[in-house]
Design a protein around this motif. Sequence first.
Motif, PDB file in Angstrom:
ATOM      1  N   PRO A  35      77.039  22.728 -89.006  1.00 57.50           N
ATOM      2  CA  PRO A  35      78.481  22.608 -89.252  1.00 57.50           C
ATOM      3  C   PRO A  35      78.799  21.722 -90.453  1.00 57.50           C
ATOM      4  N   ALA A  36      78.048  20.630 -90.623  1.00 57.27           N
ATOM      5  CA  ALA A  36      78.272  19.737 -91.763  1.00 57.27           C
ATOM      6  C   ALA A  36      77.824  20.393 -93.062  1.00 57.27           C
ATOM      7  N   HIS A  37      76.711  21.125 -93.031  1.00 53.13           N
ATOM      8  CA  HIS A  37      76.277  21.859 -94.220  1.00 53.13           C
ATOM      9  C   HIS A  37      77.336  22.879 -94.639  1.00 53.13           C
ATOM     10  N   TRP A  41      79.454  22.634 -98.111  1.00 50.80           N
ATOM     11  CA  TRP A  41      79.342  23.709 -99.090  1.00 50.80           C
ATOM     12  C   TRP A  41      80.713  24.333 -99.359  1.00 50.80           C
ATOM     13  N   GLN A  42      81.468  24.618 -98.300  1.00 51.13           N
ATOM     14  CA  GLN A  42      82.761  25.269 -98.484  1.00 51.13           C
ATOM     15  C   GLN A  42      83.697  24.396 -99.320  1.00 51.13           C
ATOM     16  N   ASN A  53      84.071  31.133 -97.205  1.00 56.03           N
ATOM     17  CA  ASN A  53      84.336  30.810 -95.801  1.00 56.03           C
ATOM     18  C   ASN A  53      83.078  30.202 -95.205  1.00 56.03           C
ATOM     19  N   PRO A  54      83.226  29.399 -94.127  1.00 55.07           N
ATOM     20  CA  PRO A  54      82.069  28.687 -93.587  1.00 55.07           C
ATOM     21  C   PRO A  54      80.938  29.602 -93.144  1.00 55.07           C
ATOM     22  N   GLU A  55      81.273  30.787 -92.609  1.00 53.69           N
ATOM     23  CA  GLU A  55      80.222  31.673 -92.110  1.00 53.69           C
ATOM     24  C   GLU A  55      79.255  32.088 -93.210  1.00 53.69           C
ATOM     25  N   LEU A  96      79.180  15.075 -99.735  1.00 51.05           N
ATOM     26  CA  LEU A  96      80.042  15.483 -98.618  1.00 51.05           C
ATOM     27  C   LEU A  96      79.241  15.641 -97.335  1.00 51.05           C
ATOM     28  N   PHE A  97      78.000  16.131 -97.448  1.00 49.39           N
ATOM     29  CA  PHE A  97      77.178  16.300 -96.262  1.00 49.39           C
ATOM     30  C   PHE A  97      76.941  14.963 -95.564  1.00 49.39           C
TER      31      PHE A  97
END
Length: 244
Positions: A35-37, A41-42, A53-55, A96-97
Amino acid sequence: MKEQFQKYLKANSHIRFDLKAILFDMDGVLYNSMPAHAKSWQQTVEELGLKTNPEEFYLHEGRTGASTIHIIFQRNFGRDATEEEIQAIYERKSELFVKYNTGETIPKAREVLDFVKSNGLRPVLVTGSGQPSLLDRLDHDFPGIFTPETMVTAFDVKIGKPHPEPFLMGLQKGGNLIPNQALVVENAPLGTEAATKAGIFTIGVNTGPLHDNILKDAGANLVFHSMQELLNKFPEILEITSLI
């Protein structure tokens, strides 16, 4: 479940299993870090003014950072990113990660690793990650399990998943093994594809938002939905692989 192991042996022209090692992915298998990755990235991509999108990043999981960035640049700009762009983007993503990652381990991951080791098998880490913040935590969260000699990371590979290179290196680090001497535990389609291309029986543990069929289509021989489920099934897995 026995049928899946028999199909693998036949398809790969092996007479039997001779298990020596279990190769583990890290993100989504040992750590609840995906989830953090995906979020980091997004946000990084959207800061460039690009849509995503996150997916998407669950689908990219396992690629090197440079490879993911090249894909995004090709889609939006029709070219690869420069080395300077890759460095800047990956530094922002990594920043951000660290902000978003909780450091939470996947429930029962430690117990699975302990079970593997207690049964005389060597745990080997095969990850596309190069995040020092995660790699440095392995010995703290899973003491006595991995050593530098039994880890394949983004610093070791040139191509990365979905190419079989990381898992072929994992076989080497497991003791110069051949594919029927190992099993792979993966949560990501690209990692599953890489392990399958390396000729190794692959167990998908679907801890993310993707449908099981995505892992199956990538080549997963079995799919479970948690490390707890894998832990429950591992004695049967070892019994089957010792008898057929």
